[in-house]
Design a protein around this motif. Sequence first.
Motif, PDB file in Angstrom:
ATOM      1  N   LEU A 435      26.843  26.747  18.057  1.00  0.00           N
ATOM      2  CA  LEU A 435      25.483  27.269  17.978  1.00  0.00           C
ATOM      3  C   LEU A 435      24.505  26.142  18.295  1.00  0.00           C
ATOM      4  N   PRO A 436      23.487  26.411  19.112  1.00  0.00           N
ATOM      5  CA  PRO A 436      22.504  25.365  19.402  1.00  0.00           C
ATOM      6  C   PRO A 436      21.711  25.016  18.137  1.00  0.00           C
ATOM      7  N   PRO A 437      21.288  23.730  17.998  1.00  0.00           N
ATOM      8  CA  PRO A 437      20.570  23.301  16.780  1.00  0.00           C
ATOM      9  C   PRO A 437      19.390  24.210  16.445  1.00  0.00           C
ATOM     10  N   LYS A 438      18.709  24.720  17.476  1.00  0.00           N
ATOM     11  CA  LYS A 438      17.539  25.566  17.181  1.00  0.00           C
ATOM     12  C   LYS A 438      17.963  26.886  16.523  1.00  0.00           C
ATOM     13  N   ALA A 439      19.114  27.377  16.876  1.00  0.00           N
ATOM     14  CA  ALA A 439      19.611  28.610  16.245  1.00  0.00           C
ATOM     15  C   ALA A 439      19.960  28.330  14.782  1.00  0.00           C
ATOM     16  N   THR A 452      26.239  34.138  10.310  1.00  0.00           N
ATOM     17  CA  THR A 452      25.755  35.455   9.884  1.00  0.00           C
ATOM     18  C   THR A 452      24.466  35.795  10.641  1.00  0.00           C
ATOM     19  N   PHE A 453      23.630  34.769  10.830  1.00  0.00           N
ATOM     20  CA  PHE A 453      22.409  34.950  11.628  1.00  0.00           C
ATOM     21  C   PHE A 453      22.790  35.453  13.033  1.00  0.00           C
ATOM     22  N   TYR A 454      23.781  34.801  13.622  1.00  0.00           N
ATOM     23  CA  TYR A 454      24.240  35.196  14.968  1.00  0.00           C
ATOM     24  C   TYR A 454      24.733  36.646  14.956  1.00  0.00           C
ATOM     25  N   ALA A 455      25.532  36.977  13.949  1.00  0.00           N
ATOM     26  CA  ALA A 455      26.098  38.334  13.898  1.00  0.00           C
ATOM     27  C   ALA A 455      24.992  39.382  13.709  1.00  0.00           C
ATOM     28  N   PHE A 456      23.959  39.032  12.922  1.00  0.00           N
ATOM     29  CA  PHE A 456      22.834  39.972  12.769  1.00  0.00           C
ATOM     30  C   PHE A 456      22.059  40.128  14.082  1.00  0.00           C
ATOM     31  N   GLU A 457      21.842  39.003  14.777  1.00  0.00           N
ATOM     32  CA  GLU A 457      21.137  39.083  16.071  1.00  0.00           C
ATOM     33  C   GLU A 457      21.924  39.954  17.042  1.00  0.00           C
ATOM     34  N   LEU A 458      23.245  39.759  17.022  1.00  0.00           N
ATOM     35  CA  LEU A 458      24.112  40.562  17.891  1.00  0.00           C
ATOM     36  C   LEU A 458      23.944  42.049  17.556  1.00  0.00           C
ATOM     37  N   LEU A 459      23.989  42.353  16.275  1.00  0.00           N
ATOM     38  CA  LEU A 459      23.891  43.750  15.839  1.00  0.00           C
ATOM     39  C   LEU A 459      22.537  44.347  16.199  1.00  0.00           C
ATOM     40  N   SER A 504      24.783  34.829  26.439  1.00  0.00           N
ATOM     41  CA  SER A 504      24.079  33.912  27.337  1.00  0.00           C
ATOM     42  C   SER A 504      22.564  33.998  27.070  1.00  0.00           C
ATOM     43  N   GLU A 505      22.045  35.175  26.712  1.00  0.00           N
ATOM     44  CA  GLU A 505      20.609  35.274  26.381  1.00  0.00           C
ATOM     45  C   GLU A 505      20.292  34.521  25.086  1.00  0.00           C
ATOM     46  N   PHE A 506      21.189  34.650  24.109  1.00  0.00           N
ATOM     47  CA  PHE A 506      21.003  33.979  22.813  1.00  0.00           C
ATOM     48  C   PHE A 506      20.972  32.463  23.033  1.00  0.00           C
ATOM     49  N   THR A 507      21.919  31.984  23.832  1.00  0.00           N
ATOM     50  CA  THR A 507      22.007  30.536  24.082  1.00  0.00           C
ATOM     51  C   THR A 507      20.731  30.039  24.769  1.00  0.00           C
ATOM     52  N   LYS A 508      20.224  30.848  25.723  1.00  0.00           N
ATOM     53  CA  LYS A 508      18.978  30.438  26.410  1.00  0.00           C
ATOM     54  C   LYS A 508      17.812  30.432  25.419  1.00  0.00           C
ATOM     55  N   LYS A 509      17.752  31.500  24.609  1.00  0.00           N
ATOM     56  CA  LYS A 509      16.628  31.636  23.669  1.00  0.00           C
ATOM     57  C   LYS A 509      16.529  30.423  22.730  1.00  0.00           C
ATOM     58  N   TYR A 510      17.670  29.925  22.298  1.00  0.00           N
ATOM     59  CA  TYR A 510      17.651  28.831  21.318  1.00  0.00           C
ATOM     60  C   TYR A 510      18.010  27.476  21.938  1.00  0.00           C
ATOM     61  N   ALA A 511      17.895  27.382  23.281  1.00  0.00           N
ATOM     62  CA  ALA A 511      18.276  26.119  23.966  1.00  0.00           C
ATOM     63  C   ALA A 511      17.334  24.989  23.546  1.00  0.00           C
TER      64      ALA A 511
END
Length: 511
Positions: A435-439, A452-459, A504-511
């Motif tokens: 996970l990128p530091p910003k995430a 869990t944050f990632y899984a909620f964003e996914l959902l 890939s969108e999540f990674t860009k968002k928190y790059a």
Amino acid sequence: MISFKNLLCTCRSMSNRCGGQRGGGGGGGGGSGGEKAVTMQNLNPNIIKLEYAVRGPLVIRAAAIEKEIQSGAQKPFKKVIRANIGDAHAMGQKPITYVRQVLSCVILPDLISKGDFPDDVKKRASDILNSCGGKSAGAYTVSHGIEMIRKQVATYIERRDGHKANWEDIVLTAGASSAIKNVLQLFVNNIGGKPTGILIPIPQYPLYSASLAEYGLQPVRYYLNEDKNWALDVSELDRALNEAKSNVNVRALVVINPGNPTGQVLTRENIEELIKFSKKYNLLIFADEVYQDNVYAEGSKFFSFKKVMKEMGSPYDQHELASFMSVSKGYMGECGLRGGWMELCNIQPEVQANMYKAISSMLCPTTLGQSAVSCCAMPPQQGEPSYELWKKEKDAVLGSLNKRAKMIAETFNKMEGFKCNIVQGAMYAFPKFELPPKAIEAAKKDGKPPDTFYAFELLENTGICVISGSGFGQRPGTYHFRTTILPQPALLQEMLDIFQKFHSEFTKKYA
Ligand SMILES: Cc1ncc(COP(=O)(O)O)c(C=O)c1O
């Protein structure tokens, strides 16, 4: 968006709200007025401690999203994809015809004389009914199960292992869950003022941590080796046991093989080492073998603990073992029928008698669950009328799961920052991701563990429901989630495509 804290409250449900708003006073005793007898202040603390991630906040939110979609809410997706729980039928798997025909005849015996079912189906149903009180599936059975079906299970085990199984050591249960809890209960005893510790794998299937919390038993966590495809290193067991032993009496070892959530299949050599370890420290082995039919990877083979133990000879063949099996998994996937069994080996007879006494207070597992066990333990044999169709359906389910197991690991391994071990068996993948530091910062602000944050964003963004690694346990600083391999192939492909895009969108968002 609903906050994580609110979701946890919903998860802990009514009691939380009542305690928070009205429960008031501690003590208990039946006070006057509107006070509740049970409040958050006097509730059994073990129940408060108990958590069960596979039905936790993510799943509760998924159900709420489904309702929102039904009532016309606009979302960036049209449906929730439930990759969170090992429930094959809920994900579109069709029942095995033979099983459902037998169950139909058991529940409506007129079908035996009037229905258009194969003779072996009618015979099996008649045999089951003849073993039920009053020849009705509506009668209670013996608490540890119908004798004829316990004998069928013993025959199944003998065929599987090539070693004798004693039908009186087989207990039919309402799924493997209740069998596991029946055995765990035996350990509730603080000897010398120290609680009992049970060695459980990390990551683990949360039934174990939840049941240990419920009974006031202490988990002694040992890590599976992710770099060796989740193998079980005895040196790690040694570490866990030795670190724990000043605070707890370590008395049992839980092994899940094939693994949930990790999908590994233990080698025979590894099982031998575990038996030796258990013998050395006098630990009863819980062999959770509910996925014994779900082995996919080339070169992987299921070995039961019972078989290996028997073949190691004295003194290991005398070691205490409880092994568990279920109709919820394998190729049948009949989770809702609640059928399972355990085999008890080398348990002291008085202890076993006391366990049977405790089990008897629950009366009996359902007759339909027991009937499903009968079909699982003694399926149609070659030459019988139902054999061809049964074999075709069984092979189709297991063949398709095999393809899906490969597909899922291959796809995750193509994704940036992902590493997914091959799914050798069971019904899950447990990939590790970065996970990128910003995430991680955003997760902190949101009050959630990062995965869990990632899984909620996914959902929230895709409708895909997976369970974050923190629900199963993982090495600190690593992030995982568990997904099942159960969506049917077209849906699984769709899910993986959406997943890749999201990541890939999540990674860009928190790059
Ligand atoms: C490893 C493991 N053990 C036990 C169970 C419980 O199964 P059952 O439905 O038979 O209670 C499950 C269910 O997912 C499981 O994954």
